[in-house]
Design an enzyme around this catalytic site. Structure first.
Site, PDB file in Angstrom:
ATOM      1  N   PHE A 134     -31.902 -55.855  33.023  1.00  0.00           N
ATOM      2  CA  PHE A 134     -30.909 -55.795  34.096  1.00  0.00           C
ATOM      3  C   PHE A 134     -29.484 -55.906  33.589  1.00  0.00           C
ATOM      4  O   PHE A 134     -28.575 -55.321  34.175  1.00  0.00           O
ATOM      5  CB  PHE A 134     -31.225 -56.861  35.154  1.00  0.00           C
ATOM      6  N   CYS A 173     -23.812 -46.943  44.973  1.00  0.00           N
ATOM      7  CA  CYS A 173     -24.120 -47.251  43.580  1.00  0.00           C
ATOM      8  C   CYS A 173     -25.240 -48.284  43.548  1.00  0.00           C
ATOM      9  O   CYS A 173     -25.732 -48.735  44.587  1.00  0.00           O
ATOM     10  CB  CYS A 173     -22.873 -47.732  42.834  1.00  0.00           C
ATOM     11  N   CYS A 176     -24.515 -51.374  45.581  1.00  0.00           N
ATOM     12  CA  CYS A 176     -24.577 -51.213  47.041  1.00  0.00           C
ATOM     13  C   CYS A 176     -25.995 -51.533  47.519  1.00  0.00           C
ATOM     14  O   CYS A 176     -26.190 -52.061  48.603  1.00  0.00           O
ATOM     15  CB  CYS A 176     -24.241 -49.789  47.448  1.00  0.00           C
ATOM     16  N   CYS A 190     -42.231 -54.843  30.971  1.00  0.00           N
ATOM     17  CA  CYS A 190     -43.374 -54.046  30.522  1.00  0.00           C
ATOM     18  C   CYS A 190     -44.250 -54.844  29.563  1.00  0.00           C
ATOM     19  O   CYS A 190     -45.442 -54.594  29.445  1.00  0.00           O
ATOM     20  CB  CYS A 190     -42.901 -52.775  29.831  1.00  0.00           C
TER      21      CYS A 190
HETATM   22 ZN   LIG Z   1     -21.493 -49.719  45.194  1.00  0.00          ZN
END
Ligand SMILES: [Zn+2]
Length: 363
Positions: A134, A173, A176, A190
């Site tokens: 992330f 994006c 959002c 994984c």
């Molecule tokens: Zn955004």
């Protein structure tokens, strides 16, 4: 073999929306694939065969035997030689299509380096996020929105995956849709949950389809939705994103690029004389205040993580630490503390250590 571009691309050129003009557009375009794993391999193969004229391949890792189940550009000899993934993939794609330019970048796409990489080379016309952690995903989203580069997002773990195309200034994006990354060490990877290779192939194909549409100048053909699959439970979903763009999105709304601007996400420090690297987690600012609940930011639930890691190797749990000896990485021992700090023993390479952290502890 007579290398006639007309013959090579014939079955593609006769499709609606392509033609010789479309093929010429692809030949003059540049795609950057970040991450050459289960998603990046099939996506790279599709783009190279389609005739995308310049493809940059970014990955910091080496090929291992456990990759071969799903990472379609690599061979047993690549794994035996522990070749850098970017270089092994580049050789394979050059053999597939010698008429295009392939550029391997054996680098960590992180911190200030990320923006430098995007500026130092001819700017890509499209980015493919094929990563597995992330920190990097949110950083790629920041970079794409800041520089105005379309982004094809994909993720796959276990038996499910999802993909979406992000056109800065037009579509929502990543932030959002998912405002903050999950809390540290709270998500499967994984290496702990496995991965069903057909699901990564589907997601990668969707990313490649979106990238080709974007490069052809046909963003009007994008779905405007997030596609998700669980191939084991036979679920597939399209989540409509047409109203998902948020004016108060920190990234595309307020143009605060928190992941790009903050110090390198994860500090890696080689411990002198110990054949070990220490990883310190990022100081978690507003970006870390997860709305998902479940514990303070920075607080790792070691017993829960230990349960997940048992699939990946030998685990020992004490009240203040967790120790993992991964099956796939012979002489490596990871020792993790509740604040997210870890000591990776068995290597002095900071990049390799960060990669091991991402694989087993997660983003
Ligand atoms: Zn955004």
């Amino acid at each position: 073999v007579a290398d006639s571009p007309h013959a090579r691309y014939h079955r593609q050129q006769i499709l609606p929306g392509f033609g010789p003009e479309g093929q010429a557009r692809l030949a003059n375009s540049h795609a950057m694939i970040i991450g050459l794993g289960a998603l990046g391999c099939p996506a790279g193969d599709l783009l190279a065969r389609a005739g995308v004229g310049r493809i940059s391949l970014v990955d910091r890792d080496l090929v291992e035997l456990t990759n071969l189940q799903r990472q379609t550009l690599f061979t047993e000899s690549d794994a035996r030689a522990s070749r850098p993934k970017a270089e092994a993939a580049a050789d394979r794609l050059r053999a597939v299509n010698s008429a295009i330019r392939i550029e391997p970048l054996v680098e960590d796409f992180a911190g200030p380096d990320a923006e430098r990489m995007l500026s130092a080379h001819p700017r890509p016309d499209v980015l493919l996020d094929c990563t597995d952690n992330f920190d990097t995903r949110y950083l790629i989203n920041d970079a794409a929105v800041k520089l105005g580069i379309p982004l094809c997002y994909g993720g796959a773990v276990g038996t499910s995956g999802l993909s979406m195309a992000i056109i800065p200034g037009t579509s929502p994006c990543l932030r959002c849709v998912f405002p903050d990354p999950p809390a540290p060490a709270s998500s499967p990877t994984c290496d702990t949950a496995g991965i069903f290779s057909p699901v990564s192939a589907i997601i990668a194909a969707d990313q490649a389809a979106d990238a080709i549409k974007i490069l052809l100048g046909r963003a009007d053909r994008l779905a405007g939705s997030m596609l998700s699959f669980d191939l084991w439970h036979n679920r597939r979903q399209r989540l409509d994103l047409t109203t998902a763009r948020r004016a108060d999105c920190p990234c595309c709304g307020l143009r605060r690029f928190e992941f790009l601007d903050r110090a390198p996400a994860r500090e890696a420090l080689t411990l002198c004389g110990r054949n070990s690297v220490q990883i310190t987690p990022p100081s978690r600012g507003s970006a870390g205040s997860s709305a998902r609940g479940g514990g303070r930011a920075g607080d790792i639930d070691l017993p829960a993580l230990a349960d997940r890691l048992r699939a990946a190797g030998h685990v020992e749990l004490s009240p203040s630490s967790l120790r993992l000896q991964p099956v796939a990485s012979g002489d490596i021992t990871l020792t993790l503390f509740p604040d997210g700090r870890a000591i990776i023993a068995g290597t002095t390479d900071p990049v390799a250590a960060k990669s091991l952290y991402a694989r087993y502890i997660g983003g």
